[in-house]
Design a protein around this motif. Sequence first.
Motif, PDB file in Angstrom:
ATOM      1  N   LYS A 160       0.788   3.660   2.043  1.00  0.00           N
ATOM      2  CA  LYS A 160       1.180   4.056   3.400  1.00  0.00           C
ATOM      3  C   LYS A 160       1.856   2.910   4.166  1.00  0.00           C
ATOM      4  O   LYS A 160       1.950   2.952   5.385  1.00  0.00           O
ATOM      5  CB  LYS A 160      -0.043   4.553   4.181  1.00  0.00           C
ATOM      6  CG  LYS A 160      -0.833   5.660   3.506  1.00  0.00           C
ATOM      7  CD  LYS A 160       0.008   6.898   3.188  1.00  0.00           C
ATOM      8  CE  LYS A 160       0.397   7.675   4.426  1.00  0.00           C
ATOM      9  NZ  LYS A 160      -0.727   8.401   5.036  1.00  0.00           N
ATOM     10  N   ASP A 197      -5.365  -0.240  -0.372  1.00  0.00           N
ATOM     11  CA  ASP A 197      -5.680   0.822  -1.329  1.00  0.00           C
ATOM     12  C   ASP A 197      -6.587   0.329  -2.454  1.00  0.00           C
ATOM     13  O   ASP A 197      -7.155   1.142  -3.186  1.00  0.00           O
ATOM     14  CB  ASP A 197      -4.398   1.385  -1.946  1.00  0.00           C
ATOM     15  CG  ASP A 197      -3.474   2.003  -0.916  1.00  0.00           C
ATOM     16  OD1 ASP A 197      -3.969   2.399   0.154  1.00  0.00           O
ATOM     17  OD2 ASP A 197      -2.261   2.074  -1.178  1.00  0.00           O
ATOM     18  N   ASP A 198      -6.696  -0.980  -2.624  1.00  0.00           N
ATOM     19  CA  ASP A 198      -7.442  -1.553  -3.744  1.00  0.00           C
ATOM     20  C   ASP A 198      -8.826  -2.022  -3.313  1.00  0.00           C
ATOM     21  O   ASP A 198      -8.973  -2.673  -2.275  1.00  0.00           O
ATOM     22  CB  ASP A 198      -6.685  -2.745  -4.348  1.00  0.00           C
ATOM     23  CG  ASP A 198      -5.378  -2.324  -5.002  1.00  0.00           C
ATOM     24  OD1 ASP A 198      -5.243  -1.131  -5.348  1.00  0.00           O
ATOM     25  OD2 ASP A 198      -4.502  -3.192  -5.177  1.00  0.00           O
ATOM     26  N   GLY A 211       0.808  -1.199   0.000  1.00  0.00           N
ATOM     27  CA  GLY A 211       0.000   0.000   0.000  1.00  0.00           C
ATOM     28  C   GLY A 211       0.848   1.259   0.000  1.00  0.00           C
ATOM     29  O   GLY A 211       2.044   1.235   0.323  1.00  0.00           O
ATOM     30  N   ASN A 269      -3.995  -5.433  -0.431  1.00  0.00           N
ATOM     31  CA  ASN A 269      -3.546  -4.048  -0.486  1.00  0.00           C
ATOM     32  C   ASN A 269      -4.744  -3.185  -0.104  1.00  0.00           C
ATOM     33  O   ASN A 269      -5.723  -3.128  -0.848  1.00  0.00           O
ATOM     34  CB  ASN A 269      -3.063  -3.695  -1.887  1.00  0.00           C
ATOM     35  CG  ASN A 269      -2.562  -2.264  -1.999  1.00  0.00           C
ATOM     36  OD1 ASN A 269      -2.855  -1.418  -1.160  1.00  0.00           O
ATOM     37  ND2 ASN A 269      -1.795  -1.984  -3.040  1.00  0.00           N
TER      38      ASN A 269
END
Length: 219
Positions: free
Chosen positions: A89, A159-160, A87, A157
């Motif tokens: 972050k 973010d996904d 990710g 992840n």
Amino acid sequence: MAKTRPGVSAPKLKAGKKDLHSYTIRGTNKIVRVGDCVLMRPSDIGNPPYVARVEKIESDNRNNVKVRVRWYYRPEESLGGRRQFHGAKELFLSDHYDVQSAQTVEGKCIVHSFKNYTKLENVGAEDYYCRFEYKAATGAFTPDRVAVYCKCEMPYNPDDLMVQCEGCKDWYHPACVGMTIEEAKMLEHFVCFECSEDDFKQFQNGFHASPVSDAKVGL
């Protein structure tokens, strides 16, 4: 003072210094204590700040304050580099310790556990997460096996976007099951190709916040 790189010995704190319980970041009212995570000035101004965990704070008789830190590495700083499931972050807690001037501390941040990070309703600029410890010299990770999902068998992840099958409870990337992200966001129900849709007509719409708790293990 710039961050030293793996394999370079960090300077040792000299005798005669006293331990401090806290340090106030210059020009702010932010107080740093042992155990806090901090943002530190990078050697190249164009790079993002380094992230570290404060292990010790000491001062000499001239009030020069130094911090002993344990560095976090970003995926691109690791020997394996950034991978698809990392990710934006994500950080790795390394075994790389260093001593720096407290003047290089620019701010504070929070490094969450992976599970707690996935539960955040809003991710701020100072929010990061860590799910691996990293040995800087060898590139080894702990743990060396993590939960994987989808047909592609990749770690999660955060973010996904992923969708959960109401049958097998596995999580899937929209692209891996022939959907666009826009189509996935409009779904009320989803059943993967390996599950019979007829057997699950009674299921109500039920997407969880993240797939962290419904995991296979691999990689």
